[in-house]
Structures are given as structure tokens and as C-alpha cells.
Scaffold this motif. Structure first.
Motif, mmCIF file in Angstrom:
data_model
loop_
_atom_site.group_PDB
_atom_site.id
_atom_site.type_symbol
_atom_site.label_atom_id
_atom_site.label_comp_id
_atom_site.label_asym_id
_atom_site.label_seq_id
_atom_site.Cartn_x
_atom_site.Cartn_y
_atom_site.Cartn_z
ATOM 1 N N LEU A 107 0.843 -1.187 0.000
ATOM 2 C CA LEU A 107 0.000 0.000 0.000
ATOM 3 C C LEU A 107 0.879 1.236 0.000
ATOM 4 N N GLN A 108 0.479 2.245 -0.761
ATOM 5 C CA GLN A 108 1.195 3.505 -0.790
ATOM 6 C C GLN A 108 0.277 4.574 -0.227
ATOM 7 N N ALA A 109 0.799 5.353 0.706
ATOM 8 C CA ALA A 109 0.008 6.409 1.318
ATOM 9 C C ALA A 109 0.234 7.726 0.577
ATOM 10 N N ALA A 110 -0.790 8.559 0.572
ATOM 11 C CA ALA A 110 -0.703 9.860 -0.071
ATOM 12 C C ALA A 110 -1.515 10.863 0.730
ATOM 13 N N SER A 111 -1.309 12.144 0.466
ATOM 14 C CA SER A 111 -2.088 13.171 1.158
ATOM 15 C C SER A 111 -3.141 13.791 0.240
ATOM 16 N N THR A 112 -3.087 13.457 -1.055
ATOM 17 C CA THR A 112 -4.090 13.938 -2.008
ATOM 18 C C THR A 112 -4.462 12.820 -2.967
ATOM 19 N N LEU A 113 -5.621 12.973 -3.596
ATOM 20 C CA LEU A 113 -6.088 12.018 -4.596
ATOM 21 C C LEU A 113 -6.754 12.794 -5.714
ATOM 22 N N ARG A 114 -6.385 12.490 -6.941
ATOM 23 C CA ARG A 114 -6.999 13.130 -8.094
ATOM 24 C C ARG A 114 -8.227 12.330 -8.510
ATOM 25 N N CYS A 115 -9.347 13.029 -8.652
ATOM 26 C CA CYS A 115 -10.600 12.447 -9.128
ATOM 27 C C CYS A 115 -11.003 13.229 -10.360
ATOM 28 N N GLY A 116 -10.681 12.696 -11.532
ATOM 29 C CA GLY A 116 -10.926 13.436 -12.765
ATOM 30 C C GLY A 116 -10.081 14.693 -12.765
#
Length: 100
Positions: free
Chosen positions: A17-26
Motif C-alpha cells: 500500500l502507498q500512502a498519499a495526502s491527495t487524490l486526483r478524481c478526474g
């Protein structure tokens, strides 16, 4: 096996699993701390919503209260699944995992 070789093997495992602080949705972006309603409006309805229970959290005044914990799953998008954890209706963790 050297430490470097072990690290390379562990990094290549498909379940990592890779953690992130943002996610792009479209064309939109969601970030840690965003309310669940904002995430749903930007990313749409998740594939699954799992209620994980309750967690005790301390507020800025030092008081403790119980908040609901949910995990939303999106994907697969480009072979990746995204797991979003909400505590008290706020996004607290974003993790990505490559599908099989």
C-alpha cells in the motif's frame, strides 16, 4: 541477501500500500481533512463503503468524543484501488494498492 536487495523485493510486492495526502478524481483533487460530502461530490460514489466502528478522538479543547470510522474503496483506476478512511466525517488517510 543484502539490505538493498531485500528492500527492492519488498517494494515490488503487489500488495504494498502507498500512502498519499491527495487524490486526483478526474480534474478535481481531494486532500486529507476534506469532509466526506466534498469527497463524494468530487470522486462520485465509491465501489464500497465499510463501517469500521468508532474511535475516540481528542478535539482542540482537550475533550474526547467518539467518532465513526469508515473506509471507502474506489477503483480500479488504471490498475489501482484507492482506500479512503474517514474519521468523524473527515478524510484521514488515502492509500493506493495495485490490483491483481
Amino acid at each position: 541477501m543484502t539490505r538493498l536487495a531485500c528492500a527492492l523485493v519488498l517494494c515490488s510486492l503487489p500488495w504494498q500500500l502507498q500512502a498519499a495526502s491527495t487524490l486526483r478524481c478526474g480534474s478535481d483533487l481531494v486532500s486529507l481533512g476534506d469532509p466526506a460530502a466534498v469527497v463524494a461530490s468530487k470522486c462520485g460514489e465509491p465501489v464500497t463503503r465499510d463501517f469500521l466502528g468508532y474511535r475516540e478522538r481528542q478535539d482542540e479543547w482537550g475533550f474526547f468524543n467518539e467518532v465513526a470510522v469508515e473506509e471507502w474503496t474506489y477503483g480500479p483506476r488504471n490498475g489501482m484501488y484507492q482506500f479512503l478512511r474517514f474519521e468523524g466525517n473527515r478524510l484521514t488517510r488515502i492509500q493506493s494498492k495495485r490490483g491483481n
